[in-house]
Design a protein around this motif. Sequence first.
Motif, PDB file in Angstrom:
ATOM      1  N   LEU A  20       0.815  -1.213   0.000  1.00 25.68           N
ATOM      2  CA  LEU A  20       0.000   0.000   0.000  1.00 25.68           C
ATOM      3  C   LEU A  20       0.851   1.267   0.000  1.00 25.68           C
ATOM      4  O   LEU A  20       0.317   2.375   0.027  1.00 25.68           O
ATOM      5  N   ALA A  21       2.168   1.094  -0.033  1.00 27.56           N
ATOM      6  CA  ALA A  21       3.117   2.223  -0.108  1.00 27.56           C
ATOM      7  C   ALA A  21       2.992   3.169   1.075  1.00 27.56           C
ATOM      8  O   ALA A  21       3.211   4.369   0.942  1.00 27.56           O
ATOM      9  N   LEU A  22       2.663   2.625   2.242  1.00 31.79           N
ATOM     10  CA  LEU A  22       2.497   3.464   3.430  1.00 31.79           C
ATOM     11  C   LEU A  22       3.834   3.959   3.973  1.00 31.79           C
ATOM     12  O   LEU A  22       3.859   4.855   4.815  1.00 31.79           O
ATOM     13  N   ASP A  23       4.933   3.369   3.497  1.00 32.49           N
ATOM     14  CA  ASP A  23       6.258   3.760   3.956  1.00 32.49           C
ATOM     15  C   ASP A  23       7.050   4.479   2.867  1.00 32.49           C
ATOM     16  O   ASP A  23       8.264   4.594   2.960  1.00 32.49           O
ATOM     17  N   ARG A  24       6.352   5.003   1.859  1.00 35.09           N
ATOM     18  CA  ARG A  24       7.057   5.599   0.728  1.00 35.09           C
ATOM     19  C   ARG A  24       6.675   7.067   0.546  1.00 35.09           C
ATOM     20  O   ARG A  24       5.759   7.586   1.177  1.00 35.09           O
ATOM     21  N   LEU A  25       7.388   7.694  -0.375  1.00 39.50           N
ATOM     22  CA  LEU A  25       7.203   9.125  -0.594  1.00 39.50           C
ATOM     23  C   LEU A  25       5.784   9.459  -1.016  1.00 39.50           C
ATOM     24  O   LEU A  25       5.239  10.497  -0.630  1.00 39.50           O
ATOM     25  N   VAL A  26       5.143   8.578  -1.803  1.00 35.17           N
ATOM     26  CA  VAL A  26       3.802   8.874  -2.295  1.00 35.17           C
ATOM     27  C   VAL A  26       2.809   9.004  -1.131  1.00 35.17           C
ATOM     28  O   VAL A  26       1.814   9.724  -1.242  1.00 35.17           O
ATOM     29  N   LEU A 217      16.857  10.668   1.510  1.00 39.30           N
ATOM     30  CA  LEU A 217      17.459   9.433   1.975  1.00 39.30           C
ATOM     31  C   LEU A 217      16.372   8.398   2.224  1.00 39.30           C
ATOM     32  O   LEU A 217      15.274   8.727   2.663  1.00 39.30           O
ATOM     33  N   ASP A 218      16.685   7.154   1.954  1.00 43.86           N
ATOM     34  CA  ASP A 218      15.762   6.047   2.173  1.00 43.86           C
ATOM     35  C   ASP A 218      16.500   4.994   2.995  1.00 43.86           C
ATOM     36  O   ASP A 218      17.406   4.324   2.482  1.00 43.86           O
ATOM     37  N   ARG A 219      16.121   4.865   4.253  1.00 46.61           N
ATOM     38  CA  ARG A 219      16.786   3.911   5.139  1.00 46.61           C
ATOM     39  C   ARG A 219      15.938   2.654   5.263  1.00 46.61           C
ATOM     40  O   ARG A 219      14.795   2.715   5.705  1.00 46.61           O
ATOM     41  N   GLN A 220      16.502   1.529   4.850  1.00 41.53           N
ATOM     42  CA  GLN A 220      15.840   0.232   4.936  1.00 41.53           C
ATOM     43  C   GLN A 220      16.718  -0.674   5.796  1.00 41.53           C
ATOM     44  O   GLN A 220      17.692  -1.246   5.318  1.00 41.53           O
ATOM     45  N   GLY A 221      16.366  -0.766   7.090  1.00 40.87           N
ATOM     46  CA  GLY A 221      17.197  -1.541   8.003  1.00 40.87           C
ATOM     47  C   GLY A 221      18.561  -0.898   8.148  1.00 40.87           C
ATOM     48  O   GLY A 221      18.682   0.292   8.459  1.00 40.87           O
ATOM     49  N   ALA A 222      19.603  -1.678   7.897  1.00 37.96           N
ATOM     50  CA  ALA A 222      20.961  -1.145   8.031  1.00 37.96           C
ATOM     51  C   ALA A 222      21.433  -0.437   6.769  1.00 37.96           C
ATOM     52  O   ALA A 222      22.483   0.212   6.777  1.00 37.96           O
ATOM     53  N   ALA A 223      20.678  -0.559   5.690  1.00 36.25           N
ATOM     54  CA  ALA A 223      21.089   0.031   4.410  1.00 36.25           C
ATOM     55  C   ALA A 223      20.508   1.435   4.246  1.00 36.25           C
ATOM     56  O   ALA A 223      19.369   1.701   4.627  1.00 36.25           O
ATOM     57  N   THR A 224      21.302   2.320   3.675  1.00 40.01           N
ATOM     58  CA  THR A 224      20.853   3.682   3.382  1.00 40.01           C
ATOM     59  C   THR A 224      21.096   3.972   1.908  1.00 40.01           C
ATOM     60  O   THR A 224      22.218   3.869   1.423  1.00 40.01           O
ATOM     61  N   GLN A 225      20.022   4.310   1.220  1.00 45.84           N
ATOM     62  CA  GLN A 225      20.121   4.694  -0.183  1.00 45.84           C
ATOM     63  C   GLN A 225      19.674   6.140  -0.343  1.00 45.84           C
ATOM     64  O   GLN A 225      18.906   6.659   0.462  1.00 45.84           O
ATOM     65  N   GLY A 226      20.165   6.765  -1.377  1.00 47.66           N
ATOM     66  CA  GLY A 226      19.720   8.112  -1.700  1.00 47.66           C
ATOM     67  C   GLY A 226      18.919   8.105  -2.987  1.00 47.66           C
ATOM     68  O   GLY A 226      19.079   7.221  -3.829  1.00 47.66           O
TER      69      GLY A 226
END
Length: 296
Positions: A20-26, A217-226
């Motif tokens: 449902l994309a509840l954790d995303r920018l949209v 920034l998008d943090r997923q657990g220990a990983a961080t992406q931009g």
Amino acid sequence: MRVALRAPRDEDLPQLGGQLALDRLVEVVAPLDLARDARVAEVDGQLAGSCWVRVVSSVTVFSADGTEAYCAGQVTPGHRRKGAGSALLAWAVQRARATPGVCEAFTIASTSDALPLVASFGFRHAKTVYLMTHHAPATVPRPVWPEGMRPVASLRGAELEDAVVAACDRALDDRPGYRGANRARVARLLAHPGTDPALCIVAMRDDEVVGLNYCRLDRQGAATQGWVEDLGVARTVRGAGLGRALLRHGIRELARRGASAVLLGVDAANTPALRLYERTGFTRSEEVSQHRLALG
């Protein structure tokens, strides 16, 4: 096999929150009303998939004039080709048609199963989008700013909102489908706790706003992406190297904040942008198709 649709319940969210994309920018741009704008599919009492409809812009996160509905859905692998996808998409199209002001729906198809399904409902291919990834953002060279232009990352509050609206309208006014920045959405996005205002980089020439690079920034657990979400330069200064400088500056800022990789999406037909990204070190990592349906 009977497919039943219903609104999501609180107990479904741990399983369906990502769908449902509840954790995303949209979700920040267009918060989902679960009872009104989302459905889950059940087959023999098991959750088989979900879908949602949000009124957002297909051009930029900062604009939405209420005429476009983004329909998205997912069916679990074990329930594909059994009617759940058709039932969910039929509901999504009906919901989009019932939304006042909406005259067009769009969706993203990234699997071979999805393509014939969306086509059967009348969706037609609009464009191909490349997802591109830079795997070594810390190695990107320092930006070289064109004469008389500079980055500004210190604006806050109403000043930043004004600058973002101006930057979008000057950079995207020739983009098909762009109908102006939505001030309310700009304010909501910039005020969100997950937004770093310093990553909303505005370019100035004297006192004139001439460019924008909105990163996050998008943090997923220990990983961080931009992510480079929106990069644009006013027509009056194109060709001077401002886009390249803004891109480099944003990537370096993301790397400085811990991003191990930086991602972006680009229209496959936008040859100048593709060339810029590839020369900066981005490689194509995924290809998806946007499909559109007129609802008029």
